[in-house]
Design an enzyme around this catalytic site. Sequence first.
Site, PDB file in Angstrom:
ATOM      1  N   ASP A   1      35.531  34.943  37.971  1.00  0.00           N
ATOM      2  CA  ASP A   1      34.770  35.630  36.757  1.00  0.00           C
ATOM      3  C   ASP A   1      33.530  36.151  37.415  1.00  0.00           C
ATOM      4  O   ASP A   1      32.767  35.500  37.948  1.00  0.00           O
ATOM      5  CB  ASP A   1      34.649  34.824  35.718  1.00  0.00           C
TER       6      ASP A   1
ATOM      7  N   GLU B   1      36.743  39.686  39.616  1.00  0.00           N
ATOM      8  CA  GLU B   1      36.153  40.724  38.617  1.00  0.00           C
ATOM      9  C   GLU B   1      35.073  41.217  39.163  1.00  0.00           C
ATOM     10  O   GLU B   1      33.722  40.656  39.427  1.00  0.00           O
ATOM     11  CB  GLU B   1      35.859  40.023  37.374  1.00  0.00           C
TER      12      GLU B   1
HETATM   13  C1  GLC Z   1      33.334  38.131  32.630  1.00  0.00           C
HETATM   14  C2  GLC Z   1      34.532  37.789  31.400  1.00  0.00           C
HETATM   15  C3  GLC Z   1      34.112  37.866  29.966  1.00  0.00           C
HETATM   16  C4  GLC Z   1      32.795  36.806  29.730  1.00  0.00           C
HETATM   17  C5  GLC Z   1      31.703  37.083  31.136  1.00  0.00           C
HETATM   18  C6  GLC Z   1      31.003  35.711  31.197  1.00  0.00           C
HETATM   19  O1  GLC Z   1      33.129  39.595  32.354  1.00  0.00           O
HETATM   20  O2  GLC Z   1      35.519  38.587  31.611  1.00  0.00           O
HETATM   21  O3  GLC Z   1      34.917  37.645  29.015  1.00  0.00           O
HETATM   22  O4  GLC Z   1      32.162  37.010  28.720  1.00  0.00           O
HETATM   23  O5  GLC Z   1      32.273  37.181  32.132  1.00  0.00           O
HETATM   24  O6  GLC Z   1      31.382  34.798  31.478  1.00  0.00           O
END
Ligand code: GLC
Length: 536
Positions: A205, A273
């Site tokens: 993440d 991500e």
């Molecule tokens: C990422 C996740 C999102 C979350 C954020 C903070 O972007 O996909 O859902 O709110 O991280 O952890």
Amino acid sequence: MSGHEGHEWWQSAVLYEIYPRSFKDTTGDGVGDLQGIVEKLDYLSDTLGVDAIWICPFYPSPMADFGYDVASYRDVDPMFGDLETFDRLVARAHESGLKVIIDFVPNHTSDQHPWFIESRSSRDNPRREWYVWRDPKPDGSPPNNWLSVFGGSAWELDEHTGQYYLHSFLKEQPDLDWRNPAVKEAMFDNMRFWLDRGVDGFRVDAVLFSMKDPDERVNPPNTEGLQQLHKPLGAYGAQRHVHDQGHPDIHGVFRQMREVLEEYEPPRTSLAELHIFDPKQLAAYYGGDLDELHMPTNFGLLKAPWSAAGIRGAVEGLEAAIPKPGALNWVLGSHDDRRLATRLGEDASRQAAVLLLTLRGSPTLYYGDELGMREAEIPPGRQQDPWGMAEPELGRDGCRTPMQWSADPGAGFTDSPEPWLPVGRDYAERNVEAQLADPDSLLNLYRRLLQLRRGSAALRRGAYRTVGGVPRDCYAFARSESLERVFVAINFSAAPLCFEATGVSGRIAVSTHRGNEGTEVSGSLRLQPHEGVVLV
Ligand code: GLC
């Protein structure tokens, strides 16, 4: 999965994203759970036929950001089940031939994590240095101008110790200090905890946030309107986020993370991500020797105009930039984005299925997009997402509503009269059961595409080549492996298209317009408005 030498399963796996709160509730509390996923594994492996599941966070959490605020990295929140259920889930998934990827949240913990509770207890607590604590400026204001993605300053004053702590997201999500070797080691050990339990990899993440400018310089204003996410960014978009994330030292972290994943046999994988839209910049995160992230998430398709030129450009850009055999990743929906069918419409949802399942690489499918689930209108008072509460146009509840399994009350998702988010208004018509019974449904289109892909080496690991000489509104490409060749064409216009192109011959194996399947084509191809076809 492919077993082909030099080709790893994750390089072409179809990944299915499960938001566990919304997939299947087996306890009747209105919130999905791990046992619910276990009960739906047959749907995933047989009915649909994906290769891997990615499960969003299920760790113990106060749920300020619905699990992305982790209070323990080594357990399951009782709301979702327990470790034993998780182990059963992994075992059953593996028996069904599915790989299991779980979300890992490295940048921040919950403010209820024991590390943070210790850290904030006093300035000289040994865990103080595990988070980013700084003195106020002489006038008492925050140390610099960094912003929280979810709105406001990224610094929160702790009255008790008189210092600010950094939180790139909610104030309930304090950032860990990844420059502290003890933090890094503890987090790698947390990864090993799940790797030892048999998970096949992690979706990592918000990974770029883990390395900031060591001098903590201020961010400049975003005067050129630079896009930094695939959607508008509210107040956060007013700055260029050059110093609060993505410092080049992050590459060292990725190399070490890869080493951890490679301690295991077979090596495990990472889907990470990051919101980088320049393919050349994205390429850097694979590592010079392909020794960093396995699959940096590619959100490029979400941003590209939905047109033949727009999509071709996005695909060619990535194909050209990513060093082979790096795995390309394709995303058209997620728990952070407006539903695909609402953004693009019915026709495009069908084209998207063809595209995602025929491009080279690993697509992620977001649960419910195979039914064309719509962005739901959430009535005031039922909203849950903290981002949506702060900036309503950015709220993410609408894409997180319960999976629509059947026309039963609760959409077959729950027996509770009050699921955590309301079920979509169209669930009685749009659900798995109804779509399985309708040969022309979107779900059955996904199933046919997945079946074709499973049996086709060209689609799984074949080379990609754009096919030129086609009409402006058509995007066509070929995938080939040894002697097998697959040709894909998508008509992005509302008018029929008929054209001749070299190499256009074969049988329409799958079409968005099922009635055309089975047609033999030789030399010239006729496409219905919005039709996408796969020729073998
Ligand atoms: C990422 C996740 C999102 C979350 C954020 C903070 O972007 O996909 O859902 O709110 O991280 O952890």
